[in-house]
Motif scaffolding. Structure first.
Motif, PDB file in Angstrom:
ATOM      1  N   THR A 272       0.857  -1.318   0.014  1.00 17.90           N
ATOM      2  CA  THR A 272       0.042  -0.131   0.008  1.00 17.90           C
ATOM      3  C   THR A 272       0.858   1.247   0.000  1.00 17.90           C
ATOM      4  N   ILE A 273       2.123   1.145   0.314  1.00 16.58           N
ATOM      5  CA  ILE A 273       3.142   2.235   0.121  1.00 16.58           C
ATOM      6  C   ILE A 273       3.975   2.316  -1.191  1.00 16.58           C
ATOM      7  N   ASP A 274       4.303   3.372  -1.607  1.00 13.19           N
ATOM      8  CA  ASP A 274       5.311   3.672  -2.873  1.00 13.19           C
ATOM      9  C   ASP A 274       6.658   3.052  -2.469  1.00 13.19           C
ATOM     10  N   PRO A 275       6.949   2.154  -3.382  1.00 13.32           N
ATOM     11  CA  PRO A 275       8.168   1.386  -3.107  1.00 13.32           C
ATOM     12  C   PRO A 275       9.480   2.326  -2.869  1.00 13.32           C
ATOM     13  N   GLY A 276       9.282   3.621  -3.355  1.00 12.81           N
ATOM     14  CA  GLY A 276      10.296   4.480  -3.256  1.00 12.81           C
ATOM     15  C   GLY A 276      10.590   5.361  -1.799  1.00 12.81           C
ATOM     16  N   GLU A 277       9.494   4.822  -1.124  1.00 12.99           N
ATOM     17  CA  GLU A 277       9.517   5.597   0.231  1.00 12.99           C
ATOM     18  C   GLU A 277      10.208   4.694   1.142  1.00 12.99           C
ATOM     19  N   ARG A 278      10.889   5.514   2.186  1.00 14.21           N
ATOM     20  CA  ARG A 278      11.366   4.757   3.376  1.00 14.21           C
ATOM     21  C   ARG A 278      10.416   4.313   4.255  1.00 14.21           C
ATOM     22  N   CYS A 279      10.502   3.073   4.614  1.00  9.85           N
ATOM     23  CA  CYS A 279       9.328   2.730   5.794  1.00  9.85           C
ATOM     24  C   CYS A 279       9.906   1.796   6.614  1.00  9.85           C
ATOM     25  N   ILE A 280       9.851   1.948   7.900  1.00  8.34           N
ATOM     26  CA  ILE A 280      10.285   1.165   8.956  1.00  8.34           C
ATOM     27  C   ILE A 280       9.415  -0.246   9.214  1.00  8.34           C
ATOM     28  N   ARG A 281      10.090  -1.289   8.902  1.00 12.24           N
ATOM     29  CA  ARG A 281       9.331  -2.636   9.028  1.00 12.24           C
ATOM     30  C   ARG A 281       9.477  -3.460  10.338  1.00 12.24           C
ATOM     31  N   GLY A 282       8.635  -4.407  10.501  1.00  9.65           N
ATOM     32  CA  GLY A 282       8.758  -4.995  11.926  1.00  9.65           C
ATOM     33  C   GLY A 282       9.959  -5.771  12.008  1.00  9.65           C
ATOM     34  N   LEU A 283      10.287  -6.172  13.318  1.00  8.02           N
ATOM     35  CA  LEU A 283      11.552  -6.744  13.681  1.00  8.02           C
ATOM     36  C   LEU A 283      11.487  -8.200  13.141  1.00  8.02           C
ATOM     37  N   GLY A 284      10.430  -8.717  12.910  1.00  6.69           N
ATOM     38  CA  GLY A 284      10.268 -10.297  12.904  1.00  6.69           C
ATOM     39  C   GLY A 284      10.925 -10.414  11.144  1.00  6.69           C
ATOM     40  N   TYR A 285      10.156  -9.618  10.229  1.00  7.19           N
ATOM     41  CA  TYR A 285      10.608  -9.896   8.841  1.00  7.19           C
ATOM     42  C   TYR A 285      12.039  -9.032   8.689  1.00  7.19           C
ATOM     43  N   ASN A 286      12.389  -8.350   9.321  1.00  5.23           N
ATOM     44  CA  ASN A 286      13.822  -7.907   9.341  1.00  5.23           C
ATOM     45  C   ASN A 286      14.748  -8.954   9.709  1.00  5.23           C
ATOM     46  N   ASN A 287      14.329  -9.741  10.570  1.00  5.16           N
ATOM     47  CA  ASN A 287      15.096 -10.863  10.917  1.00  5.16           C
ATOM     48  C   ASN A 287      15.276 -12.081   9.888  1.00  5.16           C
ATOM     49  N   ALA A 288      13.887 -12.119   9.273  1.00  6.26           N
ATOM     50  CA  ALA A 288      13.781 -13.087   8.239  1.00  6.26           C
ATOM     51  C   ALA A 288      14.760 -12.527   6.976  1.00  6.26           C
ATOM     52  N   LEU A 289      14.830 -11.328   6.675  1.00  3.84           N
ATOM     53  CA  LEU A 289      15.884 -10.782   5.530  1.00  3.84           C
ATOM     54  C   LEU A 289      17.217 -11.098   6.032  1.00  3.84           C
ATOM     55  N   PHE A 290      17.755 -10.988   7.343  1.00  3.02           N
ATOM     56  CA  PHE A 290      19.126 -10.996   7.702  1.00  3.02           C
ATOM     57  C   PHE A 290      19.265 -12.525   7.578  1.00  3.02           C
ATOM     58  N   MET A 291      18.548 -13.337   7.952  1.00  2.00           N
ATOM     59  CA  MET A 291      18.765 -15.143   7.906  1.00  2.00           C
ATOM     60  C   MET A 291      18.852 -15.455   6.323  1.00  2.00           C
ATOM     61  N   ALA A 292      17.817 -14.851   5.487  1.00  2.00           N
ATOM     62  CA  ALA A 292      18.072 -14.800   4.018  1.00  2.00           C
ATOM     63  C   ALA A 292      19.435 -14.718   3.516  1.00  2.00           C
ATOM     64  N   THR A 293      20.039 -13.303   3.716  1.00  2.00           N
ATOM     65  CA  THR A 293      21.072 -12.904   3.510  1.00  2.00           C
ATOM     66  C   THR A 293      22.383 -13.737   3.631  1.00  2.00           C
ATOM     67  N   GLU A 294      22.181 -14.174   4.907  1.00  2.00           N
ATOM     68  CA  GLU A 294      23.435 -15.074   5.625  1.00  2.00           C
ATOM     69  C   GLU A 294      23.238 -16.356   4.715  1.00  2.00           C
ATOM     70  N   LEU A 295      22.348 -17.045   4.612  1.00  2.00           N
ATOM     71  CA  LEU A 295      22.248 -18.347   3.821  1.00  2.00           C
ATOM     72  C   LEU A 295      22.538 -18.322   2.109  1.00  2.00           C
ATOM     73  N   VAL A 296      22.292 -16.961   1.960  1.00  2.00           N
ATOM     74  CA  VAL A 296      22.867 -16.840   0.493  1.00  2.00           C
ATOM     75  C   VAL A 296      24.628 -16.943   0.191  1.00  2.00           C
TER      76      VAL A 296
END
Length: 640
Positions: A272-296
């Motif tokens: 619902t938010i323009d992709p170009g805007e900065r937006c704080i996301r929840g701790l949970g999904y940021n954790n999932a992102l971090f794990m995904a990056t390490e797994l790469v």
């Protein structure tokens, strides 16, 4: 290459194997999950691996006095941690050949042995820790060199990690390390910007930065600000014959590493938010992102593919926990094409994660002792593992984190037993006991989970509570079986009854697990027979009334129904029935489906909480002997 074995002596919770157990754990090459209650030793296992192998984040790792095991007031003066790595490929073996250990069977391994000594403080001297890391069994080989150290670093995700901070730009940022190690980064350090053709866009990252540097430096706004600083201010500071000038640029050097350190990784905003805007996301999904990056990085690297992760459930809701667990399991098996398997060692306190995992991947940690639940390590059969993978859920998975486990076969027992225990002074909550309802067919599958195949005992008491299912002769409302099967007491000799009970016990008992078989028929009947007759009579009366109305009774209805139950109880108890006849009549509405067992248990639990039917030792002494046995075993309280 993977970690096959980790040993430690006198490290943290682990002793030298005399008074306190030492650490000696054999790992699977795929997924390894450490479960158990708090302060059982799970983090000590992870830290032992970190201290001996070090980590890819290049964190400062140092032993302190508190890392040496202490018993009473006596602290150990020395410790060791030993890691055994196997299945090195030919290129890896060649790079660390002088540190390799050649086994008698012709195989090769890389053994890393950390030995440390604690020197207590003396007059005018501080205490210190002296440590050295060598290769070979017990550190008999040469000291570990840089080539080995860079090959064997593990990837570590700490508990309650700040994933957002880890993915921000900065010097030696974790993201820059991951980008720098990716297989697609080769050649990007070449500067292919051509100053003679500045309009040509380069292909490499360093070239692109040089391209941007050049064109931004030529931009009129940048040049005007730069000239303003130089001409109107900086040159005014210069002495005669000297010249001071400055230049505005993006980065002071055109190297690949400084460029990578300027990158950040963040989740895009929601739909619902323009992709170009900065937006704080929840701790949970940021954790999932971090794990995904390490797994790469782990998927594509050439060094040790080992991920140490503490509490991957941090900040994740249960459904997301299950998805993360499935991803980790798939990653450990290299399910994706062109990827290598990643060995994963994780700790968890999440029943959702434990429920979603293959039980064979779990290792239970209890009081610094490790008990593998892998195939061949427990009394579970192959069919048991398959059954449990399908049917264990988050509620049942509580057993992996409990100090005691009561395994029951229905919702009535699951509702009523904790209430009886609490009112009798054997509170499941106070003793850390989990009551697990496994249904009518699952008891024996679950009973063997905590039974090692070698006959040793995991120090977690387990009581399997089951019905004898022999109908008393006085229950004349029960029809005889049509196929001449034995059903009533009169159908059995005493020896046959004893054999029937023994069969139930022998099927599941072992180690710290006992089987408590009802003394007569079922839980409700035995309660009515052995001292809780009025309790069960009133609870069944309330359940009958609730069932007839199709809904739970109001508070006013309950009061009226209890008054009526009291009158009927006087009539029934004064009618001259024997104890068995009385219990049979009380139990009859449950047999004939006039009342629900589960609703009866709910009302019975409520009535118990009032204290009107006994409490403490008074109530405990009214319980059937098999329930008394179960409660004493679960709580460790001896018979007075």
């Amino acid at each position: 290459m993977h970690l096959k074995r980790i040993r430690a002596s006198n490290f943290r919770a682990f002793g030298d194997g005399t008074v306190a157990p030492s650490l000696d754990w054999e790992l699977a090459p795929g997924l390894n999950i450490l479960v158990g209650e708090n302060d059982s030793g799970k983090t000590s296992v992870i830290d032992a691996i970190r201290y001996v192998l070090w980590t890819t984040s290049y964190e400062f790792i140092r032993l302190f006095e508190t890392d040496f095991h202490i018993t009473g007031t006596t602290r150990a003066r020395s410790l060791f941690i030993e890691a055994t790595l196997v299945d090195l490929d030919p290129e890896q073996e060649a790079s660390v050949l002088e540190w390799m250990t050649h086994e008698a069977d012709g195989s090769h391994s890389l053994i890393v042995f950390l030995q440390a000594r604690w020197v207590p403080p003396k007059a005018n001297k501080r205490g210190r820790v002296e440590a050295i890391t060598c290769s070979g069994p017990n550190g008999t080989g040469p000291e570990i060199g840089t080539a080995v150290r860079e090959l064997i670093r593990a990837t570590y995700l700490r508990p309650l990690r700040d994933a957002e901070a880890e993915l921000r730009p900065g010097r030696q940022s974790r993201l820059s390390q991951i980008l720098g190690a990716h297989k697609r980064i080769d050649g990007q350090e070449q500067n292919d910007f051509d100053l003679a053709a500045p309009a040509t866009v380069p292909s490499n990252l360093v070239g692109l930065m040089a391209f941007a540097q050049h064109h931004l430096g030529e931009h009129q706004v940048i040049r005007d600000v730069q000239d303003d600083i130089n001409d109107n201010y900086l040159n005014k500071f210069a002495f005669a014959g000297d010249a001071l000038s400055s230049r505005i640029q993006i980065a002071p050097e055109l190297g690949l590493q400084p460029i990578l350190e300027r990158f950040e990784l963040a989740l895009l905003p929601s739909s619902t938010i323009d992709p170009g805007e900065r937006c704080i996301r929840g701790l949970g999904y940021n954790n999932a992102l971090f794990m995904a990056t390490e797994l790469v990085l782990l998927r594509d690297g050439d060094e040790l593919g080992l991920l140490l992760i503490e509490e991957p459930e941090a900040h994740l809701h249960p459904q997301l926990q299950e998805r993360v667990q499935l991803l980790l399991e798939r990653t450990s098996k290299a399910a994706e094409p062109d990827s290598r398997p990643v060995q994963i060692i994780m700790t968890t306190h999440s029943p959702s994660l434990a429920a979603g995992a293959d039980i064979a991947s779990l290792t239970l940690v209890n009081r610094a002792r490790l008990f593998s639940l892998a195939h061949g390590k427990t009394k579970l059969l192959k069919s048991d593992y398959e059954f449990l993978r399908r049917f264990i859920d988050a509620t049942k998975a509580n057993l992996f984190f409990a100090r005691g486990v009561a395994i029951v076969e229905g919702p009535a027992e699951a509702l009523l037993l904790p209430a009886l225990a609490a009112a009798s002074g054997y509170s499941f909550n106070e003793y850390g006991i989990s009551c697990v309802n496994v249904g009518g067919v699952g008891l024996y599958h679950y009973a063997r989970i905590l039974q090692p195949i070698d006959g040793s005992a995991i120090p977690i008491p387990v009581a399997c509570i089951t019905d004898r299912d022999i109908v008393p002769n006085e229950a004349t409302y029960i029809s005889p079986p049509k196929n001449n099967r034995k059903r009533f007491e009169k159908d059995y000799t005493p020896e046959e009854v004893e054999a029937l009970v023994k069969t139930k016990v022998d099927r599941a008992q072992g180690g710290s697990t006992i089987v408590c078989v009802s003394n007569n028929w079922t839980l409700e009947f035995d309660l009515a027979l052995h001292g809780c007759a009025q309790l069960m009579h009133d609870a069944i009366h309330l359940a009958k009334k609730a069932d007839s109305r199709g809904e739970r009774l109001t508070e006013e209805d309950e009061k009226k129904t209890l008054v009526d139950a009291g009158e009927r109880w006087k009539e029934l108890s004064n009618a001259g029935h024997s104890p068995v006849e009385l219990a049979s009549l009380i139990y009859q509405p449950l047999v004939e489906k006039e009342a629900s067992k589960a609703i009866t248990a709910q009302y019975a639990a409520h009535l118990i909480s009032t204290g009107d039917y006994g409490k403490g030792d008074e109530l405990f002494n009214k319980l059937p002997p098999y329930l008394q046995q179960a409660l004493r075993h679960l709580t460790g309280r001896a018979k007075p």
